[in-house]
Design an enzyme around this catalytic site. Structure first.
Site, PDB file in Angstrom:
ATOM      1  N   HIS A 173      -9.524   0.911   4.641  1.00 37.48           N
ATOM      2  CA  HIS A 173      -8.159   1.140   5.292  1.00 37.48           C
ATOM      3  C   HIS A 173      -8.489   2.265   6.564  1.00 37.48           C
ATOM      4  CE1 HIS A 173      -4.368   2.465   6.385  1.00 37.48           C
ATOM      5  NE2 HIS A 173      -3.810   1.393   5.725  1.00 37.48           N
TER       6      HIS A 173
ATOM      7  N   GLY B 224       2.440   2.080  10.977  1.00 38.38           N
ATOM      8  CA  GLY B 224       2.999   3.280  10.665  1.00 38.38           C
ATOM      9  C   GLY B 224       3.791   3.743  11.896  1.00 38.38           C
TER      10      GLY B 224
ATOM     11  N   GLU C 152      -5.543  -5.291  10.319  1.00 32.91           N
ATOM     12  CA  GLU C 152      -4.442  -4.020  10.626  1.00 32.91           C
ATOM     13  C   GLU C 152      -4.853  -3.282  11.868  1.00 32.91           C
ATOM     14  OE1 GLU C 152      -2.489  -2.769   6.667  1.00 32.91           O
ATOM     15  OE2 GLU C 152      -3.975  -1.664   6.907  1.00 32.91           O
TER      16      GLU C 152
ATOM     17  N   GLU D 298      -6.943   4.668   7.533  1.00 35.61           N
ATOM     18  CA  GLU D 298      -6.915   5.852   7.368  1.00 35.61           C
ATOM     19  C   GLU D 298      -8.241   6.597   6.833  1.00 35.61           C
ATOM     20  OE1 GLU D 298      -2.847   5.436   5.443  1.00 35.61           O
ATOM     21  OE2 GLU D 298      -1.998   4.936   7.511  1.00 35.61           O
TER      22      GLU D 298
ATOM     23  N   SER E 220       3.177  -2.137  10.206  1.00 34.77           N
ATOM     24  CA  SER E 220       4.701  -2.331  10.724  1.00 34.77           C
ATOM     25  C   SER E 220       5.528  -3.602  10.249  1.00 34.77           C
ATOM     26  CB  SER E 220       5.135  -1.964  12.061  1.00 34.77           C
ATOM     27  OG  SER E 220       4.573  -0.721  12.371  1.00 34.77           O
TER      28      SER E 220
ATOM     29  N   ASN F 267       0.874  -1.117  -0.002  1.00 36.16           N
ATOM     30  CA  ASN F 267       0.024  -0.087   0.004  1.00 36.16           C
ATOM     31  C   ASN F 267       0.809   1.160  -0.022  1.00 36.16           C
ATOM     32  OD1 ASN F 267      -1.606   2.106   0.586  1.00 36.16           O
ATOM     33  ND2 ASN F 267      -2.348   1.529   2.679  1.00 36.16           N
ATOM     34  N   TRP F 268       0.997   1.783  -1.204  1.00 35.77           N
ATOM     35  CA  TRP F 268       1.875   2.906  -1.286  1.00 35.77           C
ATOM     36  C   TRP F 268       1.608   4.144  -0.687  1.00 35.77           C
ATOM     37  CZ3 TRP F 268       4.596   3.141  -6.755  1.00 35.77           C
ATOM     38  CH2 TRP F 268       5.269   1.864  -7.070  1.00 35.77           C
ATOM     39  N   LYS F 269       0.115   4.320  -0.305  1.00 30.28           N
ATOM     40  CA  LYS F 269      -0.471   5.625   0.370  1.00 30.28           C
ATOM     41  C   LYS F 269      -0.116   6.863  -0.584  1.00 30.28           C
ATOM     42  CE  LYS F 269      -0.193   3.330   4.683  1.00 30.28           C
ATOM     43  NZ  LYS F 269      -0.233   3.220   6.130  1.00 30.28           N
TER      44      LYS F 269
HETATM   45  P1  PGA Z   1       2.803   0.033   7.843  1.00 28.44           P
HETATM   46  O1  PGA Z   1       1.419   0.419   6.940  1.00 28.44           O
HETATM   47  O2  PGA Z   1       3.453  -1.015   7.087  1.00 28.44           O
HETATM   48  O3  PGA Z   1       3.658   1.479   7.407  1.00 28.44           O
HETATM   49  O4  PGA Z   1       2.602   0.077   9.323  1.00 28.44           O
HETATM   50  C1  PGA Z   1       0.612  -0.507   6.846  1.00 28.44           C
HETATM   51  C2  PGA Z   1      -0.866  -0.223   6.075  1.00 28.44           C
HETATM   52  O5  PGA Z   1      -1.228   0.749   6.617  1.00 28.44           O
HETATM   53  O6  PGA Z   1      -1.494  -0.846   5.291  1.00 28.44           O
END
Ligand code: PGA
Length: 253
Positions: A96, A174, A168, A98, A214, A9-11
């Protein structure tokens, strides 16, 4: 044995040139995927077309990070599933944390999006997970099962076989604070049980449940060897070819 799905997931990272550069490096680092691994990259919308071109002839699949619940119309700023299909996407991440946290996405909306994605032939990666507060309150199982039930509402068994679930924990995204393999396994088992209750065990055993939060090259192998962990949804570590390829290679053959 379920196929392992390692998705990146490149965000909101990587412009056009950076997209082509990263995918060129990734293809060089992983010329052939292991037989039991499917790997997906999910760049921002603006990079999807270039990513599809860069990936042509490789085994990597393309996914998006979100899509509209609508087919088309006056929805400024939105992107439809049909558009994603046309640009070469096979997968789409939905719900997600976010999106839930910053854009107000609810289980009901994510459910609408999942149904639309399925109808269009896209594979939804539906995200669930508890906050730190919820974990500390001891209600992780309750929160996750409510999310699973809500996001899958009205989806029949046939369509359900095409859904991927990503667990998640919000506190692990993150933050560098990864769930222990045991913590991940415990919740994955709860999710699989919930699917068995909503459908049946045979179907539950077929469903891919990824872990995200993470995941790094140095912790991937321990998490990915848990019984009910069928892959990873990777954020930070997917932005570099060496770390993403190391996570792919951490999958046991
Ligand atoms: P992260 O993000 O690996 O940077 O913790 C995972 C995600 O949000 O899918």
């Amino acid at each position: 044995m379920r196929t392992m799905i390692i998705a990146g997931n490149w965000k909101m990272y990587k412009d056009l040139q950076e997209t082509t550069d990263l995918l060129t490096q990734l293809k060089a680092a992983v010329p052939r995927l292991p037989a039991n691994v499917v790997s997906i990259v999910c760049p921002p919308y603006t990079s999807l077309h270039a990513a599809a071109a860069a990936l042509s002839g490789s085994a990597f699949k393309l996914g998006a990070q979100n899509m509209s619940q609508h087919d088309e119309g006056a929805y400024t700023g939105e992107i439809s599933g049909k558009m994603l299909k046309a640009v070469g996407c096979e997968y789409v991440i939905l719900g997600h944390s976010e999106r839930r946290q910053y854009f107000g996405e609810t289980n009901e909306l994510i459910n609408q999006k999942a149904k639309k994605a399925l109808a269009l032939g896209l594979t939804p990666i539906v995200c669930v997970g508890e906050s730190l507060q919820e974990r500390e309150a001891g209600i992780t199982g309750q929160i996750v099962t409510t999310q699973v039930k809500g996001t899958l509402s009205g989806i029949g068994p046939q369509e359900m076989t095409r859904i991927v679930i990503a667990y998640e924990p919000v506190w692990a995204i993150g933050t560098g604070r990864v769930a222990t393999p045991e913590q991940a396994q415990e919740v994955h088992q709860i999710i699989r049980k919930q699917i068995a209750q909503l459908y049946d065990w045979a179907l539950a055993e077929r469903i891919t449940i990824q872990y995200g939060g993470s995941v790094k090259p140095d912790n991937a192998a321990d998490i990915l060897t848990q019984n009910d962990v069928d892959g990873a949804l990777v954020g930070g570590a997917c932005l570099k070819a060496d770390s993403f390829s190391a996570i792919i290679k951490a999958v046991k053959p």
